[in-house]
Design a protein around this motif. Sequence first.
Motif, mmCIF file in Angstrom:
data_model
loop_
_atom_site.group_PDB
_atom_site.id
_atom_site.type_symbol
_atom_site.label_atom_id
_atom_site.label_comp_id
_atom_site.label_asym_id
_atom_site.label_seq_id
_atom_site.Cartn_x
_atom_site.Cartn_y
_atom_site.Cartn_z
ATOM 1 N N ILE A 59 0.837 -1.196 0.000
ATOM 2 C CA ILE A 59 0.000 0.000 0.000
ATOM 3 C C ILE A 59 0.869 1.242 0.000
ATOM 4 O O ILE A 59 0.663 2.162 -0.792
ATOM 5 C CB ILE A 59 -0.957 0.015 1.216
ATOM 6 C CG1 ILE A 59 -1.963 -1.124 1.089
ATOM 7 C CG2 ILE A 59 -1.685 1.347 1.339
ATOM 8 C CD1 ILE A 59 -2.970 -1.201 2.205
ATOM 9 N N GLY A 118 -13.323 -5.800 -9.196
ATOM 10 C CA GLY A 118 -13.311 -5.610 -7.740
ATOM 11 C C GLY A 118 -12.099 -4.869 -7.219
ATOM 12 O O GLY A 118 -11.809 -4.899 -6.031
ATOM 13 N N PHE A 123 -12.253 3.619 -4.139
ATOM 14 C CA PHE A 123 -13.232 2.615 -3.741
ATOM 15 C C PHE A 123 -13.757 2.972 -2.352
ATOM 16 O O PHE A 123 -13.239 3.883 -1.699
ATOM 17 C CB PHE A 123 -12.622 1.209 -3.773
ATOM 18 C CG PHE A 123 -11.449 1.019 -2.846
ATOM 19 C CD1 PHE A 123 -10.187 1.465 -3.207
ATOM 20 C CD2 PHE A 123 -11.606 0.409 -1.610
ATOM 21 C CE1 PHE A 123 -9.094 1.302 -2.346
ATOM 22 C CE2 PHE A 123 -10.526 0.234 -0.745
ATOM 23 C CZ PHE A 123 -9.263 0.685 -1.120
ATOM 24 N N THR A 280 -11.898 -11.714 -1.314
ATOM 25 C CA THR A 280 -12.028 -11.238 0.064
ATOM 26 C C THR A 280 -12.936 -10.025 0.110
ATOM 27 O O THR A 280 -12.625 -8.992 -0.478
ATOM 28 C CB THR A 280 -10.649 -10.866 0.643
ATOM 29 O OG1 THR A 280 -9.800 -12.003 0.542
ATOM 30 C CG2 THR A 280 -10.747 -10.439 2.088
ATOM 31 N N ALA A 282 -14.425 -8.783 3.188
ATOM 32 C CA ALA A 282 -14.132 -8.019 4.404
ATOM 33 C C ALA A 282 -12.917 -8.639 5.077
ATOM 34 O O ALA A 282 -12.684 -9.843 4.963
ATOM 35 C CB ALA A 282 -15.328 -8.040 5.347
ATOM 36 N N CYS A 306 -14.547 -3.465 4.961
ATOM 37 C CA CYS A 306 -15.268 -4.234 3.955
ATOM 38 C C CYS A 306 -15.372 -3.382 2.692
ATOM 39 O O CYS A 306 -15.798 -2.225 2.761
ATOM 40 C CB CYS A 306 -16.651 -4.547 4.528
ATOM 41 S SG CYS A 306 -17.798 -5.235 3.353
ATOM 42 N N GLY A 307 -14.949 -3.910 1.562
ATOM 43 C CA GLY A 307 -15.001 -3.155 0.311
ATOM 44 C C GLY A 307 -16.395 -3.196 -0.299
ATOM 45 O O GLY A 307 -16.887 -4.269 -0.655
#
Length: 418
Positions: A59, A118, A123, A280, A282, A306-307
């Motif tokens: 990240i 996704g 997001f 995945t 969450a 959670c996305g």
Amino acid sequence: MITKPKGTYDIIDKEATKMKIINRAIDYFCEFYHYEYIRTPIFESRDLFHRTVGEETDIVTKETYDFKDRSDRELTLRPEGTAGVVRSFIENKMYGTNLPKKFYYNGTMYRYERPGNGRNREFTQFGVEILGSNDPMIDAEIISMPYRLLEELGFKDLNVKINNLGSKSDRENYKNALKEYLAPHLNDLCCDCKKRFETNPLRILDCKVDGESEILKNVPSILNYQSEESEKRFKKVLEYLNYLDVDYEVDDKIVRGLDYYDYTVFEIVSSKEVLGGASTIAAGGRYNDLVEKLGGPSTPCMGFACGLERLSLAMEEIGNYEKPALDAYILYVNEEEKIKAILLAQDLRGSGISVDYDTTGRSLKSQFKEADRNKARLLILLNSEDLQKGLITIKDNLTKEETKIDENEIIDYMISNG
Ligand code: ATP
Ligand code: MG
């Protein structure tokens, strides 16, 4: 034509309907789980994320949007929600009393990733953070809450993958064992993992490239490097999850992509095909050292994120999400009827009834078509002659049955026929 930036999207039509359903479920659940809503800034000082998420995580090394403002301040668009909540917890001195603090947030995050199924650059994450309790029942709640929420949204294929990263010293012991095991295989790992070997070996387990290789499949298990205290704690978490009937599987390869996690970490995975490699939905874990690391008093915490886009994508396979039908459509022709239409619409809307009317000068015939297109359940037909007698005609758009009622009774009528 100006188009949207790569990795961003507009939420429209069906996606918008799904997002509304998801957001309502989130607010509803969080209220009953007694989590307070919190909103922190979308950009924060660069240091905050670099220090918390970890300088050597994907990240931070590859994905943050770092920029300078016009006064040369070093800022970063938030890539995740926890760091901001913890910063706020410390800055607002919330650690003194009334612990634990239970927060939820729901907002956009930014990561410079390769966009795909996704995976976007902008997001939305909904997440929960509980600050100030180390009780394993918190771990069980933080895992079961998103699990139940996803069930409520129609998921029946969920699996929780859970692992125990233990304390800092447990992880140090494990890191040494991991390095010892990996050393002879270094040449077979990807470039990133070669670097991670020196800087952050645990991250190797999370590698998207090497993740499935034989070398990584046979790494020593972190579960064999836990202290007695950590092992006992993890057992308790699993025991509570059993009571709560959460379908979990212990997976000793789950480490998550952020550096601040310790003890329990987990992912909630859906097997829906649309998700492809991004299954995945969450994920979260404990972060007992983070508050202290950012200058606050030692405070054990746990959270998950959670996305929402991923969640929405997976919901595609569960149901058919049409725009919600309209309760009523008001039809009118002349100015007198039009004035009644706007007034009546205001009253009905104020009573929780969804109403619309024409605003583009359509003929009466086209207004009927508009009512059908909007799936109006009832038609309110205004007509000057009736209005002078205080009467209004209501037509059921399904049965085509018409009723004339006193205009003062319309709200009661609509509510009792809703
Ligand atoms: P992944 O392994 O899929 O990259 P991650 O480890 O980066 O996930 P977290 O940082 O824990 O994920 O974020 C939690 C959740 O946020 C993910 O499970 C996913 O649902 C969502 N998410 C993360 N990154 C993105 C993205 N770029 N686009 C859309 N959703 C995302
Ligand atoms: Mg990621």
